[in-house]
Design an enzyme around this catalytic site. Structure first.
Site, PDB file in Angstrom:
ATOM      1  N   ASP A  88    -124.830 -47.389  13.969  1.00 17.82           N
ATOM      2  CA  ASP A  88    -123.754 -48.199  14.561  1.00 17.82           C
ATOM      3  C   ASP A  88    -122.405 -47.484  14.575  1.00 17.82           C
ATOM      4  O   ASP A  88    -121.374 -48.064  14.217  1.00 17.82           O
ATOM      5  CB  ASP A  88    -123.599 -49.533  13.780  1.00 17.82           C
ATOM      6  CG  ASP A  88    -124.868 -50.374  13.833  1.00 17.82           C
ATOM      7  OD1 ASP A  88    -125.596 -50.280  14.824  1.00 17.82           O
ATOM      8  OD2 ASP A  88    -125.105 -51.126  12.866  1.00 17.82           O
ATOM      9  N   GLU A 141    -125.722 -41.387  12.906  1.00 17.80           N
ATOM     10  CA  GLU A 141    -125.205 -42.371  11.964  1.00 17.80           C
ATOM     11  C   GLU A 141    -125.308 -43.772  12.560  1.00 17.80           C
ATOM     12  O   GLU A 141    -124.962 -43.966  13.739  1.00 17.80           O
ATOM     13  CB  GLU A 141    -123.745 -42.040  11.641  1.00 17.80           C
ATOM     14  CG  GLU A 141    -123.391 -42.307  10.199  1.00 17.80           C
ATOM     15  CD  GLU A 141    -121.982 -41.828   9.926  1.00 17.80           C
ATOM     16  OE1 GLU A 141    -121.162 -42.657   9.532  1.00 17.80           O
ATOM     17  OE2 GLU A 141    -121.717 -40.623  10.160  1.00 17.80           O
ATOM     18  N   HIS A 199    -124.103 -53.684  19.567  1.00 21.25           N
ATOM     19  CA  HIS A 199    -123.899 -54.195  18.208  1.00 21.25           C
ATOM     20  C   HIS A 199    -122.944 -55.386  18.282  1.00 21.25           C
ATOM     21  O   HIS A 199    -121.933 -55.313  18.989  1.00 21.25           O
ATOM     22  CB  HIS A 199    -123.320 -53.078  17.322  1.00 21.25           C
ATOM     23  CG  HIS A 199    -123.183 -53.497  15.902  1.00 21.25           C
ATOM     24  ND1 HIS A 199    -124.271 -53.559  15.050  1.00 21.25           N
ATOM     25  CD2 HIS A 199    -122.106 -53.901  15.182  1.00 21.25           C
ATOM     26  CE1 HIS A 199    -123.857 -53.981  13.863  1.00 21.25           C
ATOM     27  NE2 HIS A 199    -122.560 -54.195  13.914  1.00 21.25           N
ATOM     28  N   ARG A 208    -140.951 -41.314  10.013  1.00 18.97           N
ATOM     29  CA  ARG A 208    -140.002 -41.680  11.068  1.00 18.97           C
ATOM     30  C   ARG A 208    -140.173 -40.754  12.281  1.00 18.97           C
ATOM     31  O   ARG A 208    -140.119 -41.187  13.425  1.00 18.97           O
ATOM     32  CB  ARG A 208    -138.594 -41.500  10.490  1.00 18.97           C
ATOM     33  CG  ARG A 208    -137.580 -42.455  10.993  1.00 18.97           C
ATOM     34  CD  ARG A 208    -136.241 -42.211  10.324  1.00 18.97           C
ATOM     35  NE  ARG A 208    -136.038 -42.948   9.093  1.00 18.97           N
ATOM     36  CZ  ARG A 208    -135.905 -44.265   9.005  1.00 18.97           C
ATOM     37  NH1 ARG A 208    -135.965 -45.013  10.081  1.00 18.97           N
ATOM     38  NH2 ARG A 208    -135.720 -44.840   7.851  1.00 18.97           N
ATOM     39  N   ASN A 229    -130.809 -59.910  25.140  1.00 14.65           N
ATOM     40  CA  ASN A 229    -130.083 -58.828  25.827  1.00 14.65           C
ATOM     41  C   ASN A 229    -130.985 -58.137  26.847  1.00 14.65           C
ATOM     42  O   ASN A 229    -130.535 -57.776  27.937  1.00 14.65           O
ATOM     43  CB  ASN A 229    -129.530 -57.819  24.819  1.00 14.65           C
ATOM     44  CG  ASN A 229    -128.218 -58.289  24.216  1.00 14.65           C
ATOM     45  OD1 ASN A 229    -127.201 -58.331  24.899  1.00 14.65           O
ATOM     46  ND2 ASN A 229    -128.253 -58.689  22.954  1.00 14.65           N
ATOM     47  N   ASN A 236    -126.724 -48.389  22.524  1.00 14.43           N
ATOM     48  CA  ASN A 236    -127.063 -49.474  21.608  1.00 14.43           C
ATOM     49  C   ASN A 236    -125.989 -50.542  21.726  1.00 14.43           C
ATOM     50  O   ASN A 236    -124.834 -50.237  22.030  1.00 14.43           O
ATOM     51  CB  ASN A 236    -127.114 -48.943  20.171  1.00 14.43           C
ATOM     52  CG  ASN A 236    -127.498 -50.036  19.180  1.00 14.43           C
ATOM     53  OD1 ASN A 236    -128.415 -50.817  19.425  1.00 14.43           O
ATOM     54  ND2 ASN A 236    -126.769 -50.116  18.074  1.00 14.43           N
TER      55      ASN A 236
END
Ligand code: GRF
Length: 202
Positions: A147, A145, A111, A67, A16, A109
Site C-alpha cells: 500500500d 512495499e 486502497h 510466494r 470494485n 491497486n
C-alpha cells in the site's frame, strides 16, 4: 481503437471488479477486462465476472509451496491471456519482489484510505481511531512495499460525527467505484505512467 487487455485480481466480494466491468462496457473506454483471477474459490466476484461472461481462473495460494511459485502461476495466467494491465481489487495476497519487478508499472491497486495514511488492514478502524475529518481512497501503482506505490488517483469523503466502520466504509466504497475506473482509464490511455518510481502525468 485497440483496448488495453486488463485482468482483475480479487479475493472476495468484487464490488470494485463490478465497477471496472461496468465502465469497460462503454465503447470509448480504453481498457477491456479479459480475465479475473481469484486466489479464493468462494470469492463473490467470480459470479460477477461469470455474469459478464468474462473468463475466470481460481489459483488457490495454498496449493503453492512459496510466494514465488504462486506468483509464477498468476504470471503464467496473465501471459496466456495476453494481458497488459492488472488491477488488484481486494486481492489479499502480497506479491514476491520477482512479480512486482516483472509487472512494474502495469499493476494498479486500490486502497480505502488516503495513503500514506492507514495502510494495511482495519483501515476504517484506523481512520476513526485517529479522528481524521476526511478519508477516501487511493489508486496506486504496485510496488514491493504494501500500500505504498506512486499515486495515480485519490479522492476524499467527509468523516461524519457518529460514523462507524460500516458507514464510513460504505461512503468510501461508493467513491472507490468512481475512482478506480477513472484511474484505470488514465493508465490505459497512457496519460499516467510509472517512470523512475514516480507516477508521471502527461
Ligand atoms: C475495497 O475496499 C478495496 O479498497 C480494498 O478491499 C476492498 C475490496 O472490496 N482493497 P471489493 O471486493 O472490491 O468489493
Amino acid at each position: 481503437m485497440a483496448r488495453v487487455r486488463t485482468a482483475v485480481l480479487i479475493s472476495g466480494r468484487g464490488s470494485n471488479l463490478g465497477s471496472l466491468i461496468e465502465a469497460a462496457h462503454a465503447p470509448d473506454y480504453p481498457a477491456e477486462i479479459v480475465l479475473v483471477i481469484s486466489n479464493k474459490p468462494d470469492a463473490g466476484g467470480l459470479a460477477i465476472a461469470a455474469r459478464a461472461e468474462i473468463p475466470t481462473k481460481v489459483i488457490p495460494h495454498r496449493q503453492f509451496a512459496s510466494r514465488e511459485d504462486f506468483d509464477a502461476a498468476i504470471d503464467a495466467a496473465l501471459r496466456e491471456a495476453d494481458v497488459s494491465l492488472v488491477c488488484e481489487a481486494g486481492f489479499m495476497r502480497i506479491h514476491s519482489e520477482w512479480f512486482v519487478k516483472r509487472w512494474e508499472g502495469r499493476v494498479l491497486n486500490i486502497h480505502p484510505s488516503l495513503l500514506p495514511a492507514f495502510p494495511g488492514i482495519h483501515v476504517h478502524e484506523q481512520a476513526l481511531a485517529a479522528g481524521v475529518k476526511v478519508s477516501g481512497c487511493t489508486v496506486h501503482f504496485l510496488t514491493a512495499e504494501l500500500d505504498s506505490g506512486p499515486i495515480v488517483a485519490q479522492a476524499c469523503v467527509p468523516v461524519l460525527p457518529g460514523d462507524t466502520t460500516e458507514t464510513l466504509g460504505a461512503r468510501v466504497l461508493e467513491l472507490e467505484h468512481k475512482v478506480y475506473p477513472e484511474a484505470l482509464g488514465l493508465v490505459a490511455n497512457g496519460k499516467v505512467e510509472l517512470q523512475n518510481a514516480r507516477a508521471v502525468f502527461k
